[in-house]
Scaffold this active site. Structure first.
Site, mmCIF file in Angstrom:
data_model
loop_
_atom_site.group_PDB
_atom_site.id
_atom_site.type_symbol
_atom_site.label_atom_id
_atom_site.label_comp_id
_atom_site.label_asym_id
_atom_site.label_seq_id
_atom_site.Cartn_x
_atom_site.Cartn_y
_atom_site.Cartn_z
ATOM 1 N N GLY A 125 0.800 -1.283 -0.068
ATOM 2 C CA GLY A 125 0.142 -0.161 0.152
ATOM 3 C C GLY A 125 0.880 1.273 0.017
ATOM 4 O O GLY A 125 1.276 1.593 1.177
ATOM 5 N N THR A 133 2.696 9.160 -8.638
ATOM 6 C CA THR A 133 4.086 8.539 -8.451
ATOM 7 C C THR A 133 5.019 9.486 -7.605
ATOM 8 O O THR A 133 6.078 9.005 -7.121
ATOM 9 C CB THR A 133 4.916 8.418 -9.642
ATOM 10 N N GLU A 246 11.325 -4.932 -7.227
ATOM 11 C CA GLU A 246 10.323 -5.275 -8.040
ATOM 12 C C GLU A 246 10.311 -5.054 -9.409
ATOM 13 O O GLU A 246 9.810 -5.554 -10.253
ATOM 14 C CB GLU A 246 9.126 -4.655 -7.209
#
Length: 274
Positions: A125, A133, A246
């Site tokens: 979250g 962003t 990621e």
């Protein structure tokens, strides 16, 4: 520099591809159409040990790195599962890296073995509707009352929120106007998600519908201070350890999708006469 895979890495690629072969295109098309989480696929990957591949061995994982994690997710995507298959595994495989690096020993012992086994689902979250962003502009706040943080705010694009027991939640604990740098005053919490103080609403999407992406509202959610990752006010630096990895995994998944698309194109051309 040598980019050849080791024999162990090649075995990872082959083993994951073999498992994924049991889940053909029709399986993924049906999950996407029904907006249904692929529990049987997820459980099979967990039982094979792939979800814990990047979690340290001391906490039930395989202790491998980003290269091995990338190979797993590339092969999942390349099987034809694409993001419907990769996303359910994505955060569990490397998203808990901030906890691995900065969490207390008690936190690691409590949560990491469950993530490695596939038992504990965790969402991420960070993004908010008015911040986008610009992570330093988030407005979700947490105030410390005794040994508990009280969280209030709203997040969007929280993937897997419906299935997740916990969420790595970035909050502002010091107002932006009171910090020396915009990146200061942000704190990372490993908060409970399935609570009455939390409202979860799926967001309509045109694809990747086997996994819901959600808006999540936190209305005075209480989070124990022991569920804070690292020190208060340093959460922005902590999440970068998860986000940077990621991005590598996303790139691997995109490569796998490209391979799947190319394979299908070749198969199609073999059926027609030019």
């Amino acid at each position: 520099m040598d980019f050849e895979l080791t024999s162990e890495q090649q075995l990872i690629r082959e083993s994951v591809a073999k498992l994924c072969a049991d889940y053909p295109d029709d399986y993924w098309a049906s999950k996407d159409k029904a907006h249904e989480f692929p529990w049987d696929f997820y459980d099979a990957m967990a039982q094979a040990g792939w979800i814990g591949i990047a979690i340290p061995e001391a906490y039930g994982g395989a202790g491998r790195g980003i290269t091995e994690a990338s190979l797993v997710l590339e092969e999942v995507a390349a099987s034809g599962a694409a993001m419907n298959g990769a996303t359910p595994l994505h955060l569990s495989i490397f998203g808990m890296h901030p906890v691995v690096k900065y969490g207390s020993e008690e936190m690691k012992q409590q949560y990491l073995p469950r993530v490695a086994s596939g038992d504990l689902h965790v969402a991420f979250g960070v993004t908010e509707p008015d911040a986008g962003t610009d992570t330093t502009s988030i407005s979700t706040t947490a105030r410390l009352e005794g040994d508990t943080y009280i969280v209030r705010g709203r997040k969007v694009w929280t993937t897997k929120a419906l299935q997740s027991e916990r969420v790595l939640l970035l909050v502002r604990t010091t107002p932006k106007e009171d910090v020396a740098r915009r990146t200061d005053g942000l704190t990372l919490l490993l908060a409970e998600l399935q609570r009455d103080e939390v409202s979860i609403s799926p967001i309509d999407k045109v694809g990747r519908n086997a996994v819901a992406t959600c808006e999540v509202v936190y209305d005075d959610l209480s989070v124990l201070a022991t569920d804070r990752v690292g020190e208060e006010g340093k959460g922005f630096r902590y999440i970068l350890d998860g986000l940077n990895a990621e991005r590598v995994l996303i790139a691997a998944e995109a490569l796998g999708i490209g391979k799947a698309a190319l394979r299908r194109a070749v198969d199609y051309l073999s059926l027609i006469h030019i």
